[in-house]
Design an enzyme around this catalytic site. Structure first.
Site, PDB file in Angstrom:
ATOM      1  N   HIS A 221      57.334  51.371  24.094  1.00 10.64           N
ATOM      2  CA  HIS A 221      56.528  52.154  23.139  1.00 10.64           C
ATOM      3  C   HIS A 221      57.496  52.705  22.075  1.00 10.64           C
ATOM      4  O   HIS A 221      58.167  51.926  21.400  1.00 10.64           O
ATOM      5  CB  HIS A 221      55.802  53.250  23.936  1.00 10.64           C
ATOM      6  CG  HIS A 221      54.720  53.983  23.202  1.00 10.64           C
ATOM      7  ND1 HIS A 221      54.229  53.604  21.985  1.00 10.64           N
ATOM      8  CD2 HIS A 221      54.017  55.120  23.545  1.00 10.64           C
ATOM      9  CE1 HIS A 221      53.278  54.459  21.602  1.00 10.64           C
ATOM     10  NE2 HIS A 221      53.136  55.388  22.527  1.00 10.64           N
ATOM     11  N   HIS A 260      52.954  43.209  19.436  1.00 12.38           N
ATOM     12  CA  HIS A 260      52.134  44.425  19.504  1.00 12.38           C
ATOM     13  C   HIS A 260      50.854  44.106  20.276  1.00 12.38           C
ATOM     14  O   HIS A 260      50.334  43.006  20.174  1.00 12.38           O
ATOM     15  CB  HIS A 260      51.777  44.912  18.081  1.00 12.38           C
ATOM     16  CG  HIS A 260      51.353  46.335  18.050  1.00 12.38           C
ATOM     17  ND1 HIS A 260      50.063  46.726  18.319  1.00 12.38           N
ATOM     18  CD2 HIS A 260      52.058  47.464  17.808  1.00 12.38           C
ATOM     19  CE1 HIS A 260      49.993  48.040  18.230  1.00 12.38           C
ATOM     20  NE2 HIS A 260      51.185  48.514  17.940  1.00 12.38           N
ATOM     21  N   ASP A 314      58.540  49.472  14.550  1.00 14.33           N
ATOM     22  CA  ASP A 314      59.890  49.827  14.976  1.00 14.33           C
ATOM     23  C   ASP A 314      60.956  48.896  14.410  1.00 14.33           C
ATOM     24  O   ASP A 314      62.137  49.222  14.433  1.00 14.33           O
ATOM     25  CB  ASP A 314      59.977  49.820  16.506  1.00 14.33           C
ATOM     26  CG  ASP A 314      59.131  50.920  17.100  1.00 14.33           C
ATOM     27  OD1 ASP A 314      59.182  52.040  16.566  1.00 14.33           O
ATOM     28  OD2 ASP A 314      58.413  50.666  18.074  1.00 14.33           O
TER      29      ASP A 314
HETATM   30  N1  ACO Z   1      59.828  39.248  22.538  1.00 10.14           N
HETATM   31  C1  ACO Z   1      59.635  38.062  23.173  1.00 10.14           C
HETATM   32  N2  ACO Z   1      58.467  37.723  23.761  1.00 10.14           N
HETATM   33  C2  ACO Z   1      57.471  38.614  23.714  1.00 10.14           C
HETATM   34  C3  ACO Z   1      57.614  39.852  23.071  1.00 10.14           C
HETATM   35  C4  ACO Z   1      58.848  40.148  22.462  1.00 10.14           C
HETATM   36  N3  ACO Z   1      59.043  41.307  21.834  1.00 10.14           N
HETATM   37  N4  ACO Z   1      56.448  40.530  23.167  1.00 10.14           N
HETATM   38  C5  ACO Z   1      55.608  39.769  23.855  1.00 10.14           C
HETATM   39  N5  ACO Z   1      56.220  38.608  24.192  1.00 10.14           N
HETATM   40  C6  ACO Z   1      55.656  37.498  24.932  1.00 10.14           C
HETATM   41  C7  ACO Z   1      55.513  37.837  26.400  1.00 10.14           C
HETATM   42  O1  ACO Z   1      56.668  37.499  27.126  1.00 10.14           O
HETATM   43  C8  ACO Z   1      54.329  37.013  26.797  1.00 10.14           C
HETATM   44  O2  ACO Z   1      54.758  35.665  26.945  1.00 10.14           O
HETATM   45  P1  ACO Z   1      54.092  34.725  28.059  1.00 10.14           P
HETATM   46  O3  ACO Z   1      52.621  34.694  27.732  1.00 10.14           O
HETATM   47  O4  ACO Z   1      54.796  33.439  27.883  1.00 10.14           O
HETATM   48  O5  ACO Z   1      54.365  35.416  29.364  1.00 10.14           O
HETATM   49  C9  ACO Z   1      53.437  37.074  25.553  1.00 10.14           C
HETATM   50  O6  ACO Z   1      54.319  37.328  24.463  1.00 10.14           O
HETATM   51  C10 ACO Z   1      52.385  38.149  25.608  1.00 10.14           C
HETATM   52  O7  ACO Z   1      53.010  39.350  25.985  1.00 10.14           O
HETATM   53  P2  ACO Z   1      52.272  40.584  26.627  1.00 10.14           P
HETATM   54  O8  ACO Z   1      53.265  41.365  27.422  1.00 10.14           O
HETATM   55  O9  ACO Z   1      51.007  40.162  27.310  1.00 10.14           O
HETATM   56  O10 ACO Z   1      51.826  41.376  25.366  1.00 10.14           O
HETATM   57  P3  ACO Z   1      51.508  42.918  25.336  1.00 10.14           P
HETATM   58  O11 ACO Z   1      50.289  43.087  24.541  1.00 10.14           O
HETATM   59  O12 ACO Z   1      51.518  43.575  26.656  1.00 10.14           O
HETATM   60  O13 ACO Z   1      52.823  43.404  24.581  1.00 10.14           O
HETATM   61  C11 ACO Z   1      54.323  44.844  23.670  1.00 10.14           C
HETATM   62  C12 ACO Z   1      52.896  44.360  23.641  1.00 10.14           C
HETATM   63  C13 ACO Z   1      54.582  45.642  24.952  1.00 10.14           C
HETATM   64  C14 ACO Z   1      54.531  45.769  22.462  1.00 10.14           C
HETATM   65  C15 ACO Z   1      55.297  43.648  23.605  1.00 10.14           C
HETATM   66  O14 ACO Z   1      55.053  42.853  22.460  1.00 10.14           O
HETATM   67  C16 ACO Z   1      56.746  44.073  23.641  1.00 10.14           C
HETATM   68  O15 ACO Z   1      57.278  44.301  24.723  1.00 10.14           O
HETATM   69  N6  ACO Z   1      57.416  44.185  22.448  1.00 10.14           N
HETATM   70  C17 ACO Z   1      58.764  44.670  22.395  1.00 10.14           C
HETATM   71  C18 ACO Z   1      58.782  46.197  22.509  1.00 10.14           C
HETATM   72  C19 ACO Z   1      58.301  46.859  21.241  1.00 10.14           C
HETATM   73  O16 ACO Z   1      58.673  46.502  20.142  1.00 10.14           O
HETATM   74  N7  ACO Z   1      57.478  47.899  21.428  1.00 10.14           N
HETATM   75  C20 ACO Z   1      56.964  48.703  20.324  1.00 10.14           C
HETATM   76  C21 ACO Z   1      55.528  48.439  20.099  1.00 10.14           C
HETATM   77  S1  ACO Z   1      54.929  49.342  18.707  1.00 10.14           S
HETATM   78  C22 ACO Z   1      54.879  50.923  19.270  1.00 10.14           C
HETATM   79  O17 ACO Z   1      54.676  51.212  20.413  1.00 10.14           O
HETATM   80  C23 ACO Z   1      55.122  51.951  18.324  1.00 10.14           C
END
Ligand code: ACO
Length: 377
Positions: A221, A260, A314
């Protein structure tokens, strides 16, 4: 896990709100009817705070009154400063914020008054106090004296002044103020939800804010902005981008600042921050991380093509803050310093129409077990 479980509450409306609407496919972000691009171009953080707490923009007189109230609430209590002096070397800045919120609550004899008027006073107090907490924390940990707030500076410029002891120029003040506007509100995210869960028990605004700060801290987050900085720092030079990214993805790690839950296109806040970054970079001696972030973004766009993974808020906030001379461990606390307005605005809605948040959990454990006394196990 059973399909009857809404994992991560994805797609579940947990409440209704008049505060914010996001269209994740179009990349739209609207605060109470106003497009984020308009607010970023034309408004101020104080004006946005008023908007979120009142669902309308202020008149000139109302804005002046709020600015005055915020200025009056800037100074830290003696107790808060004493506690910070005592433990500054042992705690990270998000913990300093949590402690400050708890102390402010402890000192507020009206903390359990949940009337709308009193809640708005508390919201303004928390919003005004957080910048002073962070600036004081940063000064003390460097062995320096805290710098008193200045009444002639707006919310954002005053924070940069208290933090660095240098009056920011007009562009620096404006860029930071826009960053504050961009982080102020974002519908039902994890930290806002945890604030609402706490508020729904009719606990007070201070405790609900402390819950939200704890939730924002996590790297999935608000903690992602500091993590982006660490990634860019570890990459160091453009030539290292492919190896570094391949290594991360190969190990199943996530690239911070990318992806996201709601946006399946570039987060509009990242677009605005990138534009601001270009403006700052024109004169900044510290543009290296911003330039490297641009290269990283371009590489990831090619590498992740076809996947709904784009820069989020971010991604560029890290290098923008770097150009403003802000240390990386303050990036997430600065997020809280802005989001306090959105958190408290959601709490106002919750308190006005409260229902205890008490969902269910699907039981998947054992049943009908015979109890065996400990000496026979
Ligand atoms: N880098 C690489 N792969 C990713 C990333 C990433 N940043 N984010 C998602 N994926 C991939 C996952 O591994 C997954 O792959 P798979 O289907 O092959 O297993 C797929 O994309 C879907 O991911 P989920 O975890 O289902 O997506 P979710 O909606 O839960 O994720 C999240 C959202 C937590 C923000 C995620 O994109 C992430 O971890 N990003 C990095 C952390 C980040 O930047 N957080 C800030 C968000 S904005 C905020 O809170 C202000």
């Amino acid at each position: 896990m059973s399909e009857a479980v809404a994992r991560g509450l994805e797609g579940v409306n947990v409440t209704a709100t008049k505060l914010c609407r996001i269209d994740g496919l179009k990349g739209e972000l609207i605060y109470s009817g106003y497009n984020i691009y308009d607010l970023a171009e034309k408004s101020t953080f104080e004006e946005v705070a008023f908007l979120l707490w009142n669902l309308r923009l202020p008149s000139k007189t109302e804005l002046a009154a709020l600015e005055k109230e915020l200025r009056a609430e800037r100074p830290l209590s003696d107790l808060n400063e004493r506690v910070l002096r005592e433990i500054v070397g042992q705690i990270r800045p998000m913990r300093a914020l949590e402690i400050a919120v708890i102390i402010a609550g402890a000192l507020d004899s009206k903390s359990s008054d949940l009337t709308n008027v009193q809640l708005k006073t508390t919201a303004a107090l928390l919003t005004a106090r957080m910048p002073t907490v962070l600036a004081t924390y940063h000064r003390l940990r460097q062995g320096l004296d805290p710098i008193a707030p200045r009444d002639d500076l707006g919310h954002s410029a005053n924070f940069l002044w208290m933090l660095t002891g240098r009056e920011p120029n007009a562009l620096e003040s404006r860029v930071f103020d826009v960053a504050m506007i961009l982080h102020a509100e974002h519908e039902m995210n994890a930290s806002t939800f945890s604030a609402l869960v706490t508020a729904s028990t009719l606990s007070d605004m201070y405790s609900a804010t402390a819950s939200a700060i704890g939730t924002l801290k996590g790297p999935l987050h608000g903690g992602a902005n500091e993590a982006v900085y660490k990634t860019v720092e570890a990459i160091g030079v453009e030539a290292n981008i492919p190896t570094h990214v391949e290594g991360m993805l190969g190990r199943g790690e996530r690239v911070m600042g990318i992806g996201h839950r709601v946006y399946k296109t570039t987060d509009p806040r990242a677009i605005i921050l990138e534009k601001l970054g270009h403006q700052l970079a024109e004169t900044s001696p510290d543009r290296k991380y911003f330039d490297l972030s641009l290269k990283l973004r371009d590489y990831l766009a090619r590498k992740l093509e076809g996947k709904p993974l784009y820069p989020n808020v971010d991604f560029f906030s890290a290098s923008v803050y770097k150009m403003l001379g802000i240390p990386s461990d303050l990036y997430t606390p600065i997020f809280a310093m802005s989001r306090i307005t959105g958190w408290t605005a959601h709490m106002l809605e919750q308190y006005a129409d409260n229902r205890l948040v008490r969902p269910n959990a699907l039981y998947e454990g054992a049943d009908n077990r015979a109890y065996v006394p400990v000496e026979k196990r």
